[in-house]
Design a protein around this motif. Structure first.
Motif, short mmCIF file in Angstrom:
data_model
loop_
_atom_site.label_atom_id
_atom_site.label_comp_id
_atom_site.label_asym_id
_atom_site.label_seq_id
_atom_site.Cartn_x
_atom_site.Cartn_y
_atom_site.Cartn_z
N ARG A 129 0.71 -1.24 0.03
CA ARG A 129 -0.02 0.14 0.03
C ARG A 129 0.92 1.47 0.01
NH1 ARG A 129 -5.25 -0.30 0.55
NH2 ARG A 129 -6.37 -2.23 1.18
N HIS A 130 2.06 1.12 0.28
CA HIS A 130 2.91 2.36 0.37
C HIS A 130 4.05 2.36 -1.07
CE1 HIS A 130 1.66 3.23 4.37
NE2 HIS A 130 1.74 2.13 4.65
N LEU A 131 4.44 1.04 -1.35
CA LEU A 131 5.35 1.13 -2.56
C LEU A 131 4.48 0.67 -3.92
CD1 LEU A 131 7.29 0.23 -0.05
CD2 LEU A 131 8.82 0.26 -1.97
N GLY A 132 5.17 0.89 -5.04
CA GLY A 132 4.30 0.40 -6.14
C GLY A 132 3.73 1.56 -6.88
N ALA A 133 2.72 1.37 -7.51
CA ALA A 133 1.80 2.82 -8.22
C ALA A 133 0.54 2.74 -7.60
CB ALA A 133 1.68 2.51 -9.81
N HIS A 134 -0.21 3.75 -7.09
CA HIS A 134 -1.20 3.92 -6.34
C HIS A 134 -1.92 5.09 -6.99
CE1 HIS A 134 -0.84 0.94 -3.50
NE2 HIS A 134 0.50 1.21 -3.52
N PHE A 135 -3.26 4.94 -7.10
CA PHE A 135 -4.34 6.12 -7.74
C PHE A 135 -4.30 6.89 -6.30
CE2 PHE A 135 -4.45 3.65 -11.14
CZ PHE A 135 -4.64 4.48 -12.37
N ILE A 136 -4.11 8.09 -6.17
CA ILE A 136 -4.52 9.04 -4.93
C ILE A 136 -4.96 10.36 -5.49
CG2 ILE A 136 -3.02 7.55 -3.66
CD1 ILE A 136 -0.83 9.92 -3.78
N THR A 137 -5.50 10.98 -4.45
CA THR A 137 -5.77 12.54 -4.76
C THR A 137 -4.59 13.26 -3.78
OG1 THR A 137 -7.97 12.19 -5.03
CG2 THR A 137 -7.35 14.29 -4.31
N HIS A 138 -3.61 13.89 -4.38
CA HIS A 138 -2.68 14.70 -3.61
C HIS A 138 -2.84 16.03 -3.86
CE1 HIS A 138 1.26 15.24 -1.73
NE2 HIS A 138 1.98 15.21 -3.07
N GLU A 139 -2.62 16.85 -2.71
CA GLU A 139 -2.78 18.21 -2.89
C GLU A 139 -4.06 18.78 -3.86
OE1 GLU A 139 0.95 20.03 -3.89
OE2 GLU A 139 1.83 18.71 -2.16
N GLY A 140 -5.15 18.09 -3.87
CA GLY A 140 -6.25 18.43 -4.53
C GLY A 140 -6.43 18.00 -6.06
N ILE A 141 -5.36 17.32 -6.51
CA ILE A 141 -5.15 16.70 -7.84
C ILE A 141 -5.21 15.06 -7.73
CG2 ILE A 141 -3.84 16.86 -9.97
CD1 ILE A 141 -4.81 19.29 -9.01
N GLU A 142 -5.93 14.48 -8.57
CA GLU A 142 -6.07 13.22 -8.95
C GLU A 142 -5.00 12.80 -9.88
OE1 GLU A 142 -9.53 12.07 -10.29
OE2 GLU A 142 -10.76 12.25 -8.35
N GLY A 143 -4.19 11.52 -9.28
CA GLY A 143 -2.96 10.96 -10.28
C GLY A 143 -2.56 9.97 -9.70
N VAL A 144 -1.26 9.30 -9.98
CA VAL A 144 -0.60 8.29 -9.35
C VAL A 144 0.55 8.39 -8.73
CG1 VAL A 144 0.33 6.03 -10.23
CG2 VAL A 144 -1.56 6.86 -11.19
N ARG A 145 0.82 8.05 -7.50
CA ARG A 145 2.02 8.06 -6.77
C ARG A 145 2.66 6.82 -7.02
NH1 ARG A 145 0.93 6.81 -1.15
NH2 ARG A 145 1.39 4.85 -1.74
N PHE A 146 4.01 6.95 -7.51
CA PHE A 146 4.96 6.02 -7.84
C PHE A 146 5.93 5.92 -6.77
CE2 PHE A 146 3.25 7.27 -11.92
CZ PHE A 146 2.90 6.04 -12.70
N SER A 147 6.29 4.75 -6.26
CA SER A 147 7.44 4.79 -5.24
C SER A 147 8.06 3.32 -5.72
CB SER A 147 6.89 4.69 -3.79
OG SER A 147 5.72 4.10 -3.54
N VAL A 148 9.34 3.33 -5.46
CA VAL A 148 10.20 2.08 -5.69
C VAL A 148 11.53 1.95 -4.96
CG1 VAL A 148 11.49 2.98 -7.55
CG2 VAL A 148 11.00 0.55 -7.41
N TRP A 149 11.82 0.90 -4.50
CA TRP A 149 13.03 0.80 -3.59
C TRP A 149 14.28 0.23 -4.43
CZ3 TRP A 149 15.24 -4.33 -1.42
CH2 TRP A 149 16.45 -3.79 -0.48
N ALA A 150 15.20 1.26 -4.42
CA ALA A 150 16.30 1.07 -5.33
C ALA A 150 17.52 2.09 -4.51
CB ALA A 150 16.01 1.62 -6.73
N PRO A 151 18.01 1.52 -3.26
CA PRO A 151 18.79 2.57 -2.80
C PRO A 151 20.11 2.84 -3.43
CG PRO A 151 18.81 0.31 -1.53
CD PRO A 151 17.62 0.27 -2.97
N ASN A 152 20.55 2.12 -4.16
CA ASN A 152 21.95 2.20 -4.99
C ASN A 152 22.01 2.86 -6.20
OD1 ASN A 152 23.34 0.86 -2.50
ND2 ASN A 152 22.48 -0.90 -3.27
N ALA A 153 20.75 3.23 -6.58
CA ALA A 153 20.61 3.68 -8.06
C ALA A 153 21.11 5.31 -7.96
CB ALA A 153 19.02 3.53 -8.64
N GLN A 154 21.52 5.52 -9.07
CA GLN A 154 22.08 6.85 -9.35
C GLN A 154 20.81 7.91 -9.64
OE1 GLN A 154 25.44 7.49 -11.79
NE2 GLN A 154 26.29 5.75 -11.15
N SER A 155 19.79 7.30 -10.39
CA SER A 155 18.88 7.99 -10.72
C SER A 155 17.60 6.98 -11.24
CB SER A 155 19.09 8.88 -12.20
OG SER A 155 17.87 9.47 -12.75
#
Length: 742
Positions: A129-155
């Protein structure tokens, strides 16, 4: 009123930032893109729009153009902050289209810091429920929150069909403390495809599927798909009570194991798969009619290679799209609940494949797998082994187990290849494995991971069942974690399966020399809560079908199989049959084809199906066959030493004294009349099963002469009992005699 400040000023040097943007490797995009203070009174709005001919932003009702920086795709506008609000949007003009977009770099972080702490601690059971892609309303705008664990990535960038798979457009924000990258992208839609474009620890670029995606493309495509998490219809009080009853250790548990891709196919439509909805309409009524209490699905987490049967999954959170949509699978599970049919799925936490879009070297390092190949690579399957010592990997696996149980209300998980997780030297020679910190062969991280998964899963819902496929004598698999066990509810009895199949495959002439292959299992029958499995593993890789293992001519093969099934159903332990076993398939299982249902046109095959159906009915209605599976009080040998006649006899008891069943398995082609056998209780017994009955394709030898198939005990001692019965023993048959009155 404030006005837009002219951008005609000395050009700042953004060469380093531009180079990072153009190369798709920007580690801190929020420090540069979006609105930033440039002087004491002025702000600069920066937007990087690859391929854009022009970019403008609406301010105070007027369209204000951004100026292109040099000849790049970076656009700038100097203004006062008060002129920009959260409702401002960019208008981007391309050569053949025009788009209106929000500035993704004006949105704050939406992650839960406490959840991230638990994720890094290894205890975040709702990580999905915290990682991955989630449809949310954020700061009044509908969209998708993306989050991924990649601690050693440069970008890390989000790429998808919404940005033409351009890794230079949606760079993510990095949170060093947790190793999480995140980004909110407004106004996306379900079913859009996406991946994470990762510049790894060594500067190499790779595109990875989302480990937490709820939907993935079907192979050979490899993208993740945006999918809202649907609220499953909650179980009613009646359904919850029924689940608790059917999954209890003293309940009758009869499991039908199914590979969804080959139970049936639509041959007239190009041999296509049945969909989840079609399976709900076809498979579920069949399983119920056959009398099974549970349906077990081979892995349905998305997997790229059909030939792995699902045991090499890439999308652990994605129900396979081979059989339909996410919503279709939800429908299937709800239909199982409505039918009072337990639903189990195979779960594979022991290893994962090397597909480039999967978990292997996710950020360029051995993130999910152990870095030491002596612990991180599986030689049997050419797959990678999770690093169970890493807390985030534990959170990942724990969350996946909880996900299937909580979000789909599934009855339980059958955990695949547990032995391969428990032993550091599993399938390894000397010198090919590393001992634990105490010099032992036990994988302490895997043990702790399994214990925590079981403890958390049962803590979430005590009415579920967690099942281990564990092929060794590891102690306490079904002991509670608090009693130093692994915490499973049930364990597959691989010893019984191997010994009994070995015995049944022998010519009856030689069975007398291997008699205790059928009796040895009782020496350890109560050491765990066992399930007796005749699974898919016994009918593949050149092993042939169950029928083909049986010796003798055609009639004897069918007789052997009927007798064997009845012996299995009477033996202590829950039951599991792989699909097609009830048809007596002649060929070993082929995952590319549906079962040969035409076999049922033949009396011999129909007789096997009728036998299984009758066994399920007897099993679920006879407490003596299931109530005391886990205690010696439920079983007593009558004669376990009659090797010369290959005859086994025993009594099964229920919790109440009236529940008594006598079981006799005779596994030679001989017929014995006037056979005297001791019984533990005087009275009248009714023959409730004879696998030699003619309707089952048997020879029709009657156990007793009476029309009602009743037999009265005699006060003649035999087999150590004061009373006995005299009956006929048919060839290659198993008999059930139920005590009905004293």
């Amino acid at each position: 009123m404030n006005s837009v400040v002219s951008p005609d000023k000395p050009v700042r040097d953004y060469s380093k930032q531009l180079d990072a943007l153009q190369n798709g490797c920007f580690s801190d995009p929020f420090s540069f893109l979006g609105l930033h203070l440039s002087t004491a009174q002025e702000y600069e709005l920066r937007a990087y729009m690859p391929g854009a001919k022009s970019v403008s932003v609406e301010i105070a009702g007027t369209s204000q153009p951004l100026k292109r920086y040099l000849n790049s795709d970076l656009f700038l506008l100097t203004t006062t902050a008060s002129l920009l609000t959260h409702q401002n949007k960019f208008t981007i003009t391309y050569s053949k289209s025009k788009q209106i977009k929000h500035d993704v770099y004006r949105f704050g972080c939406h992650l839960d810091e406490q959840a991230l702490y638990l994720f890094n601690e290894g205890t975040l059971e709702h990580a999905y429920r915290h990682l991955g892609a989630h449809f949310i309303t954020h700061e009044g705008i509908e969209g998708v929150r993306f989050s991924v664990w990649a601690p050693n990535a440069q970008s890390v960038s989000v790429i998808g069909d919404f940005n033409c798979w351009n890794r230079c457009e949606h760079f993510m924000r990095f949170h060093p403390a947790s190793g999480i990258w995140e980004l909110f992208i407004p106004e996306l839609s379900a079913d859009q495809c996406y991946k994470y474009s990762i510049t790894d620890a060594y500067g190499n670029n790779q595109d990875k599927a989302d480990p937490f995606a709820f939907k993935m493309q079907q192979a050979p495509s490899t993208a993740s798909v945006l999918q809202p998490l649907i609220e499953h219809k909650p179980l009613t009080k009646q359904q919850q009570a029924a689940r608790a009853k059917r999954n209890h250790v003293s309940a009758p548990v009869s499991i039908y194991e199914v590979h969804l891709g080959s139970w049936k196919r639509r041959a007239e439509q190009g041999n296509r798969y049945l969909t989840y909805r079609e399976l709900a309409d076809d498979l579920l009524p069949y399983v119920k009619d056959m009398g099974f209490t549970h349906l077990q699905l081979m892995p349905i987490s998305e997997y790229p290679f059909d030939g792995s049967w699902g045991y090499q999954p890439v999308g652990l959170f994605s129900p396979s799209s081979r059989f339909g949509s996410f919503e279709d699978f939800v429908y299937f599970t709800e239909r199982c609940h409505d039918a009072d049919l337990g639903l189990l799925i195979d779960w594979v936490p022991g290893h994962f494949p090397s597909d480039p879009h999967g978990l292997h070297k996710f950020d360029g390092t051995h993130l999910y797998e152990h870095a030491d190949m002596r612990q991180g690579f599986h030689p049997d399957w050419n797959t990678y082994i999770y690093n169970y010592d890493r807390p985030e990997v534990k959170s990942f696996l724990l969350a996946n187990a909880i996900y299937w149980l909580k979000e789909f209300k599934i009855d339980g998980l059958r955990v695949d290849a547990v032995a391969s997780m428990l032993y550091l030297d599993y399938s390894r020679k000397d010198g090919e494995w590393v001992a634990n910190q105490y010099g032992g062969r036990e994988n302490l991280g895997a043990i702790d991971c399994l214990q925590q998964v079981n403890k958390r899963c049962y803590g979430t819902d005590a009415s579920i069942m967690m099942v281990a496929e564990e092929s060794t004598a590891w102690p306490g698999v079904t002991n509670s974690v608090d009693n130093n066990g692994l915490g499973f509810g049930f364990k597959w009895n691989m010893g019984w399966m191997n010994d009994s199949l070995s015995y049944m495959s022998r010519d009856p002439l030689y069975r007398q020399h291997h008699h205790h292959e059928m009796t040895f299992s009782m020496a350890y029958a109560y050491s765990e809560n066992y399930i007796l499995p005749l699974s898919h593993d016994e009918v593949v890789h050149g092993k042939g079908s169950l029928l083909s293992k049986m010796p003798g001519d055609d009639w004897q093969q069918f007789a052997n199989l009927r007798a064997y099934f009845a012996f299995m159903y009477a033996h202590p332990g829950k039951k599991l049959l792989f699909m097609g076993s009830e048809l007596a398939s002649r060929q070993e299982w082929d995952h590319n084809q549906g079962l040969d249902w035409d076999l049922l046109e033949h009396a011999s095959h129909n007789g096997i199906q009728c036998t299984v159906k009758r066994l399920n009915k007897l099993y679920t209605s006879t407490p003596a066959l299931y109530e005391c599976d886990h205690t010696p009080a439920g079983f007593q040998w009558i004669d376990c030493n009659n090797a010369s006649q290959s005859l086994f006899s025993f009594a099964r008891f229920g919790k109440e004294s009236k529940e008594l069943l006598i079981v006799i398995s005779h596994l030679t082609p001989q017929v014995y009349h006037q056979y005297r056998m001791g019984v533990p209780k005087a009275g009248v017994y009714e023959v409730v099963l004879n696998t030699d009955d003619e309707p089952l394709f048997g020879s029709g030898i009657k156990v007793v002469g009476s029309k009602q198939q009743l037999v009265q005990t005699q006060p003649t001692p035999s087999h150590g009992f004061e009373h006995s019965i005299v009956i006929s023993i048919p060839p290659l048959a198993t008999l059930y005699l139920h005590w009905i009155t004293g």
